[in-house]
Scaffold this motif. Sequence first.
Motif: not given
Lengths: 570, 342
Positions: A26, A269, A271, A273
Motif C-alpha cells: 500500500q 475499510d 478509506e 469508512r
Amino acid sequence: MNSFFKTAALFFLLTSEAGAQTFDIQTGHEMKRIAYSAKAGVEVFAEASDGKWCEDILNLKIFAQDETAFKDTALNPLMAKVALVLNSECPAALQAVIDGYSANTLVFQGSASATNNWKPEKGTLKVKIRQLQAAAANAAVSKDGFPVKEWAPPAGKQRIVAHIDPQTALEYRIYSKDKNCSILYTTDKPADKIKDWFIGVGRNSCSENLIYGRAEVSVFNEKGNLETTLDGYFTEGRFTGRKNLNVVLLNRYGAGKNNQILSYLIDSDPELRIHYLGYLKSSRNRRTGFYSPWAGCSPFTIAAVTENEELFLENTVTDNILRTAESFADIFCQGARQMKFFATTVPQGIPGMDIPETVRKNPDETVDPESQLIYAAVLERKPGKKWKIVSDKTQNLAKLRENARRAEDLREHQLMMADYNELTKSDYLGRLAYMIGVDRIDTLPAMLTAAAITQKPVRVNMLVNVASLGLDKAWVGWPAEFLITQTSGLLNKPGWHIVSGSLRLMTPEERKQHKKTDPFTAGVLELSSAAACEQEACGEVADLIGLIRRRHEKPNWLPYHAPYKQEDEL
Amino acid sequence: MTKSMWVAVTILFLLFTACGVFMVLLQKDEEEKNIHYFLTRNRLNTAISYRDLSLSVSDVAVLKDVSVRLNDLPGLTNNIGEFSVHHYKESNHIAARLSFSAEKVDFRLVDIARILKKSDENVIETLAYFNPSADILNYPLYAVLLAGCNTISADVKGDYSYSPAAKKMTLAADISDNCLGRWKISVSLNNISNAQQGQLILAFKHLVQKGSPLTDLKKFLDGAAVTSLSFSYTESALVNGYKRYIDTLYLRQPDTPSPAEPDNRDIQKIVSYLSFSNAHRQRNADIAQTIAAFIKSPDKISFQSKPGKEVPLRVLNGTFLRRVVDLLLRLDTTVTLEKSTF
C-alpha cells in the motif's frame, strides 16, 4: 544467490502477471528486512508504516527461491529464527500474518503468534481473520476512527470479543462431565434445567474450554437422556453443521425465540469508512423445537455498515463496493449461489438483513429501519459464472433520498425565489411582515380606527420604538405615544421592536388618567409577543437576500435569474 | 307729569306688553302649525323632530335641537343646535328662493362607519390595506377618520335660487367644522327644467325617506350645464391629519421629508393627469404646483371658474374624479392659495 536478490529486486519493480497473486504494497508502506538466510535462499521482511515496523500484529513477507521453503520442515526452523529476532527487536509483537512469495508469486499464506512460540499455521482463512482483527483494531484505535452511529467494531488489539444480548439470545454453555470442554448451545428450554445438561465429545480436542473445528458432540439432558447429537464443525463452541466457518464474532442476539442471529466482522475499510459484516442465523424448528446449525452461506448475507451514504450515489463506487462484497463471498462462502447485500447505518435490526422481513418495527422505537437502510441488492450466480444483480430486488434508498432531497431543495429554492420576486415588489412593511412571518404589519391610526368602528380589540402586529419600560408596561414613542401592557418577559429593553398583541382604545378613565385627548392615538396594546430589531426601525430588512436566507434558514442561498430571452431570438 | 298720568302710562305699557306677548304667542302657535303642516304634508314629521321653536324679531323661525332620522343611516345620533330658514319664496308653487343656516350640526363619523360596515373583518381588512391615494375616493369616510376627524360639530349655510322661466339655478353651501375645515361651494346651473328641480327636492326628501338620493341627483343634473363654479377649502386639521397618517404608514422618521408631500415626480403625475384632455400644459403645471404647495403647507385653496364659460355635464366622461377634473379644466378654472382667517 545473486539471482535471488535480482529476483527480489525485480519483484518490487515488476508488474503483476495475469493469474498470479502478486505482492502489493500500500502507498506509504515500506519494507524492513528483519532476517535472511543465504543458505536457504530466504529473506524475511516486515511491513513498516511510517518507518515503524514493530507492531503488536506484524505483516511478514517471506521471499524464497523455491516453494520448498514454505514446507513445515523448512518454515518451522525459519520462524524459530525469526522469533529470536522478534523477541529481541520487537517484544511487543504478538501475532504475525505471513505471506510467502516465490518467483514473484504468492505461494503461502499463514500466521503465527507469540503464544504459540511463533509456530506458523497455514491457511488463507486464518490469515484473513488475523488481517481483519488487525484492521479492526487499527480502526478502533486510530485517532479519527469511524464509528457508525456511535457503533464501531469492538476495540481490542488481540481479539474481538462477541457481545451476547442476554435478553434475546437463547444460548447456554453446556460442559462435558470433566468440565474441560463445552459448547454454546441454543435452546428455548428453561435455564434451571439446562444447568444440569452435559455433553460428550468425540473426535475433537477443546481449546480454551470451547470446541473448535470438526467434532461429534452428544448433548444429554438433565435426566441423562440423549437430547441431540451435533456432528459437524464448531466455531468457538457453536455448531455450524457441515460448514467450517471460522469468523470473528461481533454480536449475538435474537429476533423472537424463533430466529437467532450472530454477526461477525468481515473487514473494515478506513478509506471508505465502511465496516463489512456478515450474519449467521439459526432458526427454531417449530415441530421439533430444535435450532438449526448456524448458517450464513445460503444466502450469504453481508452488510456494509457506514454513514457515508454518498458512496451509493455513484454507480461506479457502488459497483466497486459490490465487487468487494463478492470477493468476501468467495472467501467466506465459496460456492454460495445467492448473496444479499445491504448498506446500512446500523449493524443490526434491518428486516431482511439480520432480522426476518416479517418482524415489524417496535412501535416504541422512534427510528424507522427504512431510514437506516442505504442500499439493498440481491446477487446470484450460476456455477462458474460471475455474480449478477437481481434487478427487481435492488433498492437504492440513498439515491431515492438524494432525489427527494434535491426535489425538496428545488422546491424550497422555488419558494425562496417566489418570496424574492414578491419582496422586490413589496414595501417596507411587507418586508417586515415577511421577516417575522405574519400577514401584515399594521399602523396605529388604522387599527385604532378599526377598534373604534368594531368596538372590539383588534389583533395587530406593529413596528414601534419603545421609549420607556415600567412595571409590566411600556410607553411607545413612535409612531405615537401609546401604552403597552403585559410586557413582563417579553419586552426587556427600550428601542425598536415588532410587537404583536391585542389593541384597544383607552377607556375614558384611562384617557383622563394619561391625559390623552386624541382618541385615535389613545390605545392600549396587550402584548403577546415582541421581536427586537437589529437595526433602527428594523432596517435589516433592506438586505433582501439576507432576509430570505434567515427566514428559510439557508445561509448560502442565492437567487438565480432565468436567462433573458431576446425577442429577436424567438 | 302728574301721578295719574304715570298710572295711565304704566297701564298702557302693560296693555301693549300683554298684547305684544299675546301676539307673539299667537304667531308662534301659527308658525308651529305651519311647520307641523309642512312636515306632515311632506311626510317628514316622522323623520325630523325638534325640541323648541323660537321667533326672532325679524320673523325668522328658529328650530332648536333638531334631530333627523336619515333613511340610509338609521340610528345615527345627531343634533342640530339651531336650524333657521332665513328666506323662502315660491313662484307658481315652485320654490324660487331658500336660504337657511344650521348651527352646531353634531354627529360622530365613527357612528356612521359602524352603521355602514359590512362585517368586522371587512373593516379591519379595509383599514389594514388602505391605500392612501386610491382609497380616498373609494372609502372617503375612512380617509377622514384616518385623518383624525371623528366628532363633527359643523355650522352649515345653504342658499338656493331657481328661475323657472330662465331655467337657471344657483346653489351655494358653506360648511365649517373645527376638524374638517371650511368648505365653500357655489355653482350656477343652466338648462334646469321644472322636472329636474323637482328631482333635487326629491333628493333631499330621500335623505329621510325611502329612495335613492344619488339617482335623484343624476336625474337632476341630466342635461344641465355649469355656467359658474367657485370652491374653496380652508384647512383646519383634515389635510394635516391625513399627512400625519401617511407619515406613520411610511414610517417617516423625524427630520425627514414627508412622503405625503408631492415631490417633482408626483407633480409631473398630476400634470399628466390634468393634461389628459387639455392642451394647456403650462396652466396645468401651475395648477399642479399650486395643489402641491397647498398639500405642503395647507391653508386656503380656491377654485374659481372663468366668467362666461358654460360646460354641459353630458360631455364629461370617465370616473367621478376624471369628470370633476375635466369640468374644472373646461371652465378654465384658476386655482389660488390664500391666507385664511378661519
